[in-house]
Enzyme design. Structure first.
Site: not given
Length: 157
Positions: A65-68, A71
Site C-alpha cells: 500500500r501507498v498513500s497517494t 507514490q
C-alpha cells in the site's frame, strides 16, 4: 450462467430446501434479481457437486500500500520486493495492493484481505513495513490474523 431454483431441480435434482440450506451454511451465494428472486451460478452448483475442479488458491498474500497516486512508483517497487521474497521462499502467492491512506477505514484491498482470512483462504500475509498495513491499529490487525491461524510476516520492522 444463472439458473432458477426450478432449473437447478431439473438439471441436478436438487431441491429448493437444499439450496437454501447451502446458502445458510455459506456454501453458495445466490444472485438476487431486482425483485429479490434467487438465481444460482451454474459453476457454483457444479463445484459443490464435485463436477468442477477447484483451482488451488494461493495461501500466501503479499499486501502492499501507498498513500497517494504520486507514490505509484514506490508501490511497484514495494510489490517487486515482496515478490522477490516470496519467490525466494518458493511460495505461490497473490498480490493485493492499493493506493489509500493508512488511516482510511474503508480500504478495498484491506477488506478483501480480511475477508479472505475469515474464509480460511490465507496462511501467510507478507508486508514490507507495519505501517503498510495500517498507520494505527496494527496490533489489532495482527491479533485478528493470528486468531484465524494466519502468520503475519513483516520484512522490515
Amino acid at each position: 450462467m444463472l439458473l432458477t431454483i426450478k432449473k437447478v431441480k431439473e438439471l441436478y435434482d436438487i431441491s429448493r430446501i437444499t439450496l437454501i440450506n447451502w446458502e445458510k451454511e455459506g456454501l453458495i451465494t445466490p444472485v438476487r434479481t431486482p425483485k429479490g428472486r434467487r438465481r444460482y451460478k451454474k459453476e457454483d452448483i457444479e463445484k459443490l457437486l464435485g463436477m468442477l475442479e477447484e483451482k488451488p488458491k494461493p495461501k500466501v498474500v503479499l499486501y502492499a500500500r501507498v498513500s497517494t497516486k504520486k507514490q505509484e512508483e514506490y508501490l511497484k517497487n514495494q510489490i517487486r520486493r515482496l515478490e522477490e521474497y516470496a519467490n525466494f521462499q518458493g511460495w505461490q502467492y497473490e498480490v493485493i495492493s492499493e493506493i489509500a491512506s493508512g488511516v482510511n477505514e474503508n480500504r478495498r484491498g484491506l477488506l478483501k484481505l480480511l475477508n479472505k482470512i475469515k474464509r480460511g483462504e490465507v496462511e501467510k500475509v507478507v508486508i514490507e513495513y507495519p505501517d503498510r498495513l495500517a498507520r494505527f491499529g496494527f496490533e489489532y490487525l495482527k491479533f485478528f490474523m493470528e486468531s484465524f491461524g494466519v502468520e503475519l510476516i513483516v520484512l522490515n520492522g
